[in-house]
Design a protein around this motif. Structure first.
Motif, short mmCIF file in Angstrom:
data_model
loop_
_atom_site.label_atom_id
_atom_site.label_comp_id
_atom_site.label_asym_id
_atom_site.label_seq_id
_atom_site.Cartn_x
_atom_site.Cartn_y
_atom_site.Cartn_z
N ALA A 1 0.83 -1.20 0.00
CA ALA A 1 0.00 0.00 0.00
C ALA A 1 0.87 1.25 0.00
O ALA A 1 2.02 1.23 0.45
CB ALA A 1 -0.92 -0.01 1.21
N CYS A 2 0.33 2.34 -0.53
CA CYS A 2 1.06 3.61 -0.61
C CYS A 2 0.85 4.41 0.68
O CYS A 2 -0.27 4.46 1.21
CB CYS A 2 0.58 4.44 -1.80
SG CYS A 2 0.77 3.60 -3.39
N LEU A 3 1.90 5.03 1.17
CA LEU A 3 1.80 5.86 2.36
C LEU A 3 1.21 7.21 1.99
O LEU A 3 1.73 7.93 1.14
CB LEU A 3 3.17 6.05 2.99
CG LEU A 3 3.21 6.90 4.27
CD1 LEU A 3 2.39 6.25 5.38
CD2 LEU A 3 4.65 7.11 4.74
N ALA A 4 0.09 7.54 2.62
CA ALA A 4 -0.56 8.83 2.41
C ALA A 4 -0.66 9.52 3.77
O ALA A 4 -1.51 9.18 4.59
CB ALA A 4 -1.95 8.66 1.79
N ARG A 5 0.28 10.43 4.01
CA ARG A 5 0.43 11.07 5.32
C ARG A 5 0.76 10.03 6.38
O ARG A 5 1.83 9.49 6.40
CB ARG A 5 -0.82 11.89 5.66
CG ARG A 5 -1.03 13.08 4.73
CD ARG A 5 -2.14 13.97 5.18
NE ARG A 5 -2.28 15.12 4.29
CZ ARG A 5 -3.19 16.07 4.43
NH1 ARG A 5 -4.05 16.01 5.44
NH2 ARG A 5 -3.24 17.07 3.58
N THR B 1 11.38 1.59 1.47
CA THR B 1 9.97 1.80 1.81
C THR B 1 9.86 2.82 2.95
O THR B 1 10.61 2.76 3.93
CB THR B 1 9.32 0.47 2.22
OG1 THR B 1 9.21 -0.35 1.05
CG2 THR B 1 7.95 0.69 2.82
N ARG B 2 8.91 3.72 2.80
CA ARG B 2 8.72 4.77 3.79
C ARG B 2 7.57 4.39 4.72
O ARG B 2 6.47 4.07 4.27
CB ARG B 2 8.43 6.10 3.11
CG ARG B 2 8.45 7.31 4.05
CD ARG B 2 8.17 8.59 3.31
NE ARG B 2 9.11 8.81 2.22
CZ ARG B 2 8.96 9.72 1.27
NH1 ARG B 2 7.87 10.47 1.25
NH2 ARG B 2 9.87 9.86 0.33
N GLY C 1 -2.10 0.26 8.46
CA GLY C 1 -0.66 0.06 8.53
C GLY C 1 -0.11 -0.48 7.22
O GLY C 1 -0.84 -0.71 6.26
N CYS C 2 1.19 -0.70 7.19
CA CYS C 2 1.84 -1.23 6.00
C CYS C 2 1.28 -2.62 5.70
O CYS C 2 1.27 -3.49 6.57
CB CYS C 2 3.35 -1.29 6.21
SG CYS C 2 4.27 -1.77 4.73
N PRO D 1 3.42 5.06 -6.28
CA PRO D 1 4.64 4.82 -5.48
C PRO D 1 4.39 3.78 -4.39
O PRO D 1 4.40 4.08 -3.20
CB PRO D 1 4.93 6.20 -4.90
CG PRO D 1 3.57 6.82 -4.73
CD PRO D 1 2.75 6.32 -5.90
N HIS D 2 4.20 2.54 -4.80
CA HIS D 2 3.92 1.47 -3.84
C HIS D 2 5.09 1.26 -2.88
O HIS D 2 6.26 1.48 -3.25
CB HIS D 2 3.67 0.15 -4.57
CG HIS D 2 2.38 0.11 -5.33
ND1 HIS D 2 1.16 0.01 -4.70
CD2 HIS D 2 2.12 0.14 -6.65
CE1 HIS D 2 0.20 -0.03 -5.60
NE2 HIS D 2 0.75 0.06 -6.80
#
Length: 226
Positions: free
Chosen positions: A38-42, A169-170, A56-57, A83-84
């Motif tokens: 999943a993409c991190l959005a905030r 990965t962020r 979560g991730c 940006p996965h």
């Protein structure tokens, strides 16, 4: 003219996507099976699946175990638009031993003097770290945990059916990074028994008593998908 100028955040997202794709393809090219996360959005992760409650991730694909692949061309298509996060399937090319940072650091420090001896190939392998303080040792697959570690609340083995977030990965707390990169080990994996021996030593030397409020259910566990 000005209408064609995109916001800086969009440009940064594109740069992130290109970088993540390049690195994900590199992992796949070395035989590591990749699946998009999943993409991190905030401060939460968004996978795009309708009704997904996980913040979560987590894998972006519902059938991520079947879809994980080491085909660089297929991996590249997943990062074509978004940006996965980069997730690596465990129990295939490698298993992962996940421990708190203080145990991982102690084990790595114990390993360094041995790198010049006959057991160099046993303890030399990639090590990743999360910003939340978890170290992940990549080892050859198939070796179960030793009895001293199997019942430990501090050691988690990721094998078949699990995954790890891979650098870069962020996460909300920061970026997953390599402590020992695959390039440093020439993409070779450590012997699981050799790493487990170091972790046993680390547990005996530096593991603190488990705080009473910290129950096993609150500790990290192998990920089985979401």
């Amino acid at each position: 003219m000005w209408e064609k100028v995109r916001p800086r955040s969009v440009r940064f997202a594109q740069l992130d996507r290109v970088r993540l794709r390049r690195i994900a393809v590199r992992y796949a090219g070395h035989g590591w099976q990749v699946t998009p996360g999943a993409c991190l959005a905030r401060h939460r992760f968004v996978c795009g699946r309708a009704g997904c409650p996980t913040t979560g991730c987590h894998p972006a694909l519902e059938q991520w175990e079947q879809c994980a692949t080491a085909d660089p061309a297929r991996v590249a298509t997943w990062w074509r638009l978004r940006p996965h996060s980069i997730l690596l399937a465990t129990g295939r090319a490698f298993d992962v031993l996940e421990v708190p940072a203080y145990l991982g650091r102690f084990a790595l420090e114990q390993a360094r003097p041995r790198l010049f001896g006959t057991v160099a190939g046993q303890v030399r392998g990639p090590v990743a770290a999360t910003p939340g303080g978890r170290w992940m040792f990549l080892v050859r697959p198939g070796e179960p945990l030793r009895p001293e570690l199997e019942h430990s609340l501090y050691v988690v083995r990721h094998g078949s059916g699990s995954w790890i977030p891979a650098p870069p990965t962020r996460l909300p707390e920061g970026t997953v990074r390599w402590v020992v990169s695959p390039e440093e080990t020439r993409w070779r994996l450590a012997d699981p028994y050799g790493i487990q021996e170091l972790l046993v030593e680390a547990l005996e030397a530096v593991a603190p008593a488990l705080p009473e409020p910290l129950f096993p259910a609150h500790l990290p566990a192998p990920r089985r998908g979401y």
